[in-house]
Design a protein around this motif. Structure first.
Motif, mmCIF file in Angstrom:
data_model
loop_
_atom_site.group_PDB
_atom_site.id
_atom_site.type_symbol
_atom_site.label_atom_id
_atom_site.label_comp_id
_atom_site.label_asym_id
_atom_site.label_seq_id
_atom_site.Cartn_x
_atom_site.Cartn_y
_atom_site.Cartn_z
ATOM 1 N N SER A 262 12.356 -7.461 1.427
ATOM 2 C CA SER A 262 12.749 -8.618 2.230
ATOM 3 C C SER A 262 13.540 -9.490 1.744
ATOM 4 C CB SER A 262 11.209 -9.547 2.309
ATOM 5 O OG SER A 262 10.387 -8.668 3.134
ATOM 6 N N LYS A 263 13.741 -10.938 1.881
ATOM 7 C CA LYS A 263 14.699 -11.637 1.416
ATOM 8 C C LYS A 263 14.080 -12.058 -0.147
ATOM 9 C CE LYS A 263 15.767 -13.982 5.786
ATOM 10 N NZ LYS A 263 15.605 -15.172 6.558
ATOM 11 N N THR A 264 15.139 -12.582 -1.026
ATOM 12 C CA THR A 264 14.747 -12.886 -2.426
ATOM 13 C C THR A 264 13.901 -14.155 -2.464
ATOM 14 O OG1 THR A 264 16.740 -13.975 -2.425
ATOM 15 C CG2 THR A 264 16.792 -11.585 -3.357
ATOM 16 N N THR A 265 13.637 -14.950 -1.477
ATOM 17 C CA THR A 265 13.209 -16.184 -1.415
ATOM 18 C C THR A 265 11.656 -16.081 -0.978
ATOM 19 O OG1 THR A 265 14.155 -17.068 0.615
ATOM 20 C CG2 THR A 265 15.223 -17.747 -1.565
ATOM 21 N N ASP A 266 11.292 -15.016 -0.093
ATOM 22 C CA ASP A 266 10.178 -14.631 0.627
ATOM 23 C C ASP A 266 9.239 -13.541 0.063
ATOM 24 O OD1 ASP A 266 11.066 -16.542 2.690
ATOM 25 O OD2 ASP A 266 11.988 -14.622 3.860
ATOM 26 N N LEU A 267 8.264 -13.536 0.809
ATOM 27 C CA LEU A 267 7.264 -12.544 0.291
ATOM 28 C C LEU A 267 7.835 -11.156 0.136
ATOM 29 C CD1 LEU A 267 4.223 -12.098 -0.525
ATOM 30 C CD2 LEU A 267 3.802 -11.649 1.871
ATOM 31 N N THR A 268 7.556 -10.459 -0.873
ATOM 32 C CA THR A 268 7.793 -9.066 -1.220
ATOM 33 C C THR A 268 6.690 -8.259 -1.464
ATOM 34 O OG1 THR A 268 10.391 -9.391 -2.055
ATOM 35 C CG2 THR A 268 8.874 -7.528 -2.901
ATOM 36 N N ALA A 269 6.719 -6.966 -1.198
ATOM 37 C CA ALA A 269 5.416 -6.100 -1.163
ATOM 38 C C ALA A 269 5.684 -4.715 -1.902
ATOM 39 C CB ALA A 269 4.828 -6.014 0.041
ATOM 40 N N SER A 270 4.771 -4.539 -2.596
ATOM 41 C CA SER A 270 4.333 -3.034 -3.168
ATOM 42 C C SER A 270 3.222 -2.442 -2.779
ATOM 43 C CB SER A 270 4.846 -3.211 -4.763
ATOM 44 O OG SER A 270 4.523 -1.819 -5.441
ATOM 45 N N ALA A 271 3.166 -1.060 -1.958
ATOM 46 C CA ALA A 271 2.185 -0.692 -1.519
ATOM 47 C C ALA A 271 1.877 0.742 -2.190
ATOM 48 C CB ALA A 271 2.098 -0.460 -0.145
ATOM 49 N N TYR A 272 0.696 1.209 -2.084
ATOM 50 C CA TYR A 272 0.280 2.523 -2.620
ATOM 51 C C TYR A 272 -0.529 3.154 -1.572
ATOM 52 C CZ TYR A 272 1.953 0.524 -7.018
ATOM 53 O OH TYR A 272 2.677 -0.298 -7.876
ATOM 54 N N VAL A 273 -0.259 4.498 -1.452
ATOM 55 C CA VAL A 273 -0.986 5.117 -0.268
ATOM 56 C C VAL A 273 -1.497 6.505 -0.872
ATOM 57 C CG1 VAL A 273 -0.976 6.646 2.140
ATOM 58 C CG2 VAL A 273 0.288 4.195 1.654
ATOM 59 N N PHE A 274 -2.822 6.720 -0.825
ATOM 60 C CA PHE A 274 -3.452 7.946 -1.388
ATOM 61 C C PHE A 274 -4.192 8.791 -0.495
ATOM 62 C CE2 PHE A 274 -3.656 4.225 -4.206
ATOM 63 C CZ PHE A 274 -3.396 4.774 -5.526
ATOM 64 N N ASN A 275 -3.936 9.966 -0.216
ATOM 65 C CA ASN A 275 -4.614 11.008 0.410
ATOM 66 C C ASN A 275 -5.618 11.707 -0.399
ATOM 67 O OD1 ASN A 275 -2.939 11.022 2.916
ATOM 68 N ND2 ASN A 275 -1.219 12.195 1.661
ATOM 69 N N LEU A 276 -6.928 11.108 0.112
ATOM 70 C CA LEU A 276 -8.052 11.611 -0.577
ATOM 71 C C LEU A 276 -8.674 12.812 -0.295
ATOM 72 C CD1 LEU A 276 -9.843 8.096 -0.512
ATOM 73 C CD2 LEU A 276 -8.409 8.930 -2.118
ATOM 74 N N ASP A 277 -9.380 13.468 -1.136
ATOM 75 C CA ASP A 277 -10.064 14.878 -0.766
ATOM 76 C C ASP A 277 -10.687 14.922 0.210
ATOM 77 O OD1 ASP A 277 -8.193 15.955 -2.835
ATOM 78 O OD2 ASP A 277 -10.064 15.621 -4.560
ATOM 79 N N ASP A 278 -11.644 13.741 0.560
ATOM 80 C CA ASP A 278 -12.473 13.732 1.561
ATOM 81 C C ASP A 278 -12.037 13.539 3.010
ATOM 82 O OD1 ASP A 278 -12.090 11.015 1.419
ATOM 83 O OD2 ASP A 278 -13.893 10.430 0.847
ATOM 84 N N GLY A 279 -10.619 13.457 2.896
ATOM 85 C CA GLY A 279 -10.070 13.252 4.350
ATOM 86 C C GLY A 279 -9.587 11.967 4.706
ATOM 87 N N ARG A 280 -10.138 11.195 3.849
ATOM 88 C CA ARG A 280 -9.692 9.494 3.994
ATOM 89 C C ARG A 280 -8.389 9.372 3.550
ATOM 90 N NH1 ARG A 280 -14.248 6.023 1.879
ATOM 91 N NH2 ARG A 280 -14.393 7.409 0.065
ATOM 92 N N VAL A 281 -7.849 8.156 3.834
ATOM 93 C CA VAL A 281 -6.668 7.545 3.272
ATOM 94 C C VAL A 281 -6.864 6.157 2.740
ATOM 95 C CG1 VAL A 281 -4.230 6.930 3.764
ATOM 96 C CG2 VAL A 281 -5.333 8.956 5.051
ATOM 97 N N ALA A 282 -6.687 6.017 1.543
ATOM 98 C CA ALA A 282 -6.824 4.837 0.675
ATOM 99 C C ALA A 282 -5.445 4.019 0.697
ATOM 100 C CB ALA A 282 -7.307 4.932 -0.768
ATOM 101 N N VAL A 283 -5.494 2.547 0.848
ATOM 102 C CA VAL A 283 -4.336 1.886 0.923
ATOM 103 C C VAL A 283 -4.412 0.775 -0.029
ATOM 104 C CG1 VAL A 283 -3.313 2.980 2.913
ATOM 105 C CG2 VAL A 283 -4.821 0.714 3.137
ATOM 106 N N THR A 284 -3.511 0.311 -0.721
ATOM 107 C CA THR A 284 -3.771 -0.951 -1.274
ATOM 108 C C THR A 284 -2.144 -1.510 -1.526
ATOM 109 O OG1 THR A 284 -4.402 -2.178 -3.191
ATOM 110 C CG2 THR A 284 -3.375 -0.164 -3.584
ATOM 111 N N ALA A 285 -1.980 -2.970 -1.572
ATOM 112 C CA ALA A 285 -0.837 -3.587 -1.469
ATOM 113 C C ALA A 285 -0.776 -5.078 -2.227
ATOM 114 C CB ALA A 285 -0.284 -3.706 0.074
#
Length: 606
Positions: free
Chosen positions: A399-422
């Protein structure tokens, strides 16, 4: 099983008192009521059984309830509508609300039990008229009786009555009605100095004043009674917080919220307050100082069934001229709304007449599904244990240097679920400004480690890189790719590539983002998503607007280009999903085909 009216306690109390009589009729099914009003009435009846005990040091004083009833019937006149000029004859539902609010007192001091009140009722129920009467009562007659001294009434000097609303015009509605009511009553006018611009008590001082976001010096508040009018229309809780922080200066302050349902159910401060109030009614939270009554259609009710309308509109169960006009008005609005098939008219009918909260926009990406998203959260500790040592894809939205910036992580789990955090990043010197513009508690979230503040007035991308290193190292994550929106990302991602990370530019067009965006929603609907409950991420998800593009493609955006309802953390997750699904399609779970989703929706409907 004995009913409330069979129990001995109600043979000992004055069963004909209007407040208790109404509660009994609701609980016994003699009046049409929703589940929340039934819980409110049960609370009153249960409290009667345990009043004046060691565990419950309150008592229902019928004389105090009757005092407010007499105030309306002997001093207050209608100032609008078909009864204009007539003294106000309170209806049973109004006597229940007012009787509870003013009749319950503390055993040790005789002061009012309730410091807060939340009352939700549909349009057309004389809310402003009743609040105007309460305002005048607060200035003229509000008092308490010391224990054992019923003849000694204590009035506070210089009482302050605040008629609060988000904007100046709305705040003046109750204030102007209070002024007109005072001018129409010889009794009230004899006590007050009523002019075109102010209402003051001639002897004790004090005033009734409108209060809004335009009011200067809100820090000097000292309310006896604060009327929070149409709280659903408030964009934020700033004025409400200023009022509540001023409590404790008066003997028996009261914050009285009166509202209908509203829109933007995901981010509205009134809706958040209502969720708290529902927990009080369900006894999940014990707060003896908060009176709650909510009248609306129940979740299972069909708005086409006119018998249910009385749940939100208790006036429909009375027999008078105004009731007949109200019923005709509601029926006319119902026919226009559903006859036109205009979604906006239907939403307005459901909001104002059936008193049901609606999402702000039909185009909200997660419209109607935010409860599902929230239900998929686990604790942060559980989430980190779940993904420890896992491979993941990082997504960046700088985004803009003065606004909110985000770093996220996506995991494909062995049980078929998808885990996300940011995680979010914001320049420290802009945090307070963004709290005011965005109306969310960034500083509290920073303390809880849902976001980080970087020094100065712009986001320091070195802090973003450092956070990526920290998360990877402390949790043994294996970051397969850095997936980034190219806007403002060259410097940051160059450094990451030099450190050995694989970086992939994610084009921001609908052709690239549509399927991953749909996939995210499908993960929620099918219960295959898991996240750590981040309130910042939840806020971003609730803000996202869905834009329809060519060939059935969709893309997320904010409502307006410069809108403060940010979506950055969700955008970062979508960037990561683009690559996580290309490289690691999941073969262990059913394909999210159209037929699969149709089957899912059919089961949900059942």
């Amino acid at each position: 099983m004995p009913t409330y009216s069979d129990e001995t306690i109600f043979k000992k109390v004055n069963i004909v008192h209007p407040t208790t009589k109404y509660a009994l009729e609701v609980v016994e099914g003699k009046r049409i009521a929703c589940e929340w009003e039934i819980l409110s009435c049960k609370r009153h009846l249960d409290d009667l059984k345990r009043q004046n005990t060691k565990a419950f040091s309150y008592v229902f004083d019928e004389t105090r309830a009757n005092r407010i009833f007499d105030w309306f019937s002997m001093c207050c006149k209608h100032v609008r509508g078909v009864f204009s000029g007539q003294y106000i004859n309170l209806l049973p539902f109004q006597k229940y609300d007012l009787g509870c609010l003013f009749g319950w007192v503390r055993v040790d001091s005789g002061r009012r039990r309730y410091s807060y009140s939340y009352n939700k009722i549909a349009r057309g129920h004389a809310k402003s008229t009743i609040q105007s009467g309460i305002a005048n009562y607060g200035l003229c007659s509000d008092c308490y009786y010391p224990p054992g001294q019923p003849e000694k009434r204590i009035f506070e000097l210089n009482p302050h009555i605040e008629c609060a609303a988000y904007d100046k015009l709305q705040a003046k509605i109750v204030w102007e009605d209070a002024l007109a009511m005072a001018q129409a009553s010889e009794d009230i006018k004899s006590r007050l100095d009523v002019k075109r611009t102010y209402i003051r008590h001639k002897v004790r001082g004090g005033h009734i004043s409108p209060l809004s976001k335009e009011t200067q010096n809100k820090d000097g508040l000292s309310p006896n009674i604060a009327i929070i009018d149409e709280y659903h229309a408030w964009r934020n809780s700033e004025i409400y917080d200023a009022i509540t922080s001023a409590l404790g200066k008066r003997a028996q302050s009261l914050v009285n919220i009166i509202t209908t349902a509203g829109k933007d159910a995901e981010n509205n401060p009134c809706k958040k307050e209502e969720e708290l109030c529902k927990k009080i009614l369900k006894r999940e939270i014990i707060d003896e100082s908060y009176f709650v009554n909510i009248r609306q259609l129940d979740e299972k009710d069909n708005p086409h069934d006119k018998k249910t309308w009385a749940k939100a509109n208790p006036m429909l169960q009375e027999d008078n001229e105004y009731t007949r006009i109200l019923k005709q008005t509601i029926e006319t609005e119902y026919k226009k709304a559903y006859g036109s098939a205009d979604h906006s008219k239907i939403r307005e009918f459901l909001t104002k007449r059936m008193n049901l909260w609606q999402v702000d926009s039909e185009q909200k990406f997660m419209s109607g599904h935010m409860d599902k998203f929230k239900a998929l959260a686990v604790s942060r500790k559980e989430f980190l244990e779940l993904v420890k040592g896992c491979e993941c894809y990082n997504g960046l939205d700088l985004s803009k240097t003065t606004d909110l910036t985000a770093s996220a992580y996506v995991f494909n789990l062995d049980d078929g679920r998808v885990a996300v955090t940011a995680h979010g990043f914001m320049p420290r010197e802009r945090a307070k400004q963004h709290e005011n513009s965005d109306q969310v508690p960034y500083r509290a979230w920073e303390q809880e480690n849902w976001c980080s503040f970087t020094p100065g007035h712009i986001v320091d991308y070195k802090a973003v890189i450092g956070h990526i290193h920290e998360m990877e190292k402390s949790h043994d994550w294996i970051i397969k790719e850095i997936c980034y929106d190219p806007y403002n990302a060259t410097y940051c991602t160059n450094d990451l590539e030099e450190e050995g990370y694989t970086r992939v530019e994610i084009r921001q067009g609908a052709q690239t983002l549509s399927e991953p965006t749909k996939y995210f929603r499908e993960l929620v609907l099918t219960g295959r998503l898991v996240h750590d409950g981040s309130p910042l991420l939840t806020w971003c998800v609730s803000n996202a607007i869905e834009e329809d593009k060519d060939n059935g493609n969709i893309k997320l955006s904010k409502k307006h280009k410069d809108d403060s309802q940010r979506i950055d953390l969700l955008a970062a997750i979508i960037n990561a999903i683009v690559r996580s699904q290309v490289n690691e399609p999941d073969n262990n779970v059913p394909e999210l085909t159209t037929s699969y989703l149709e089957d899912f929706y059919r089961e949900e409907k059942k």
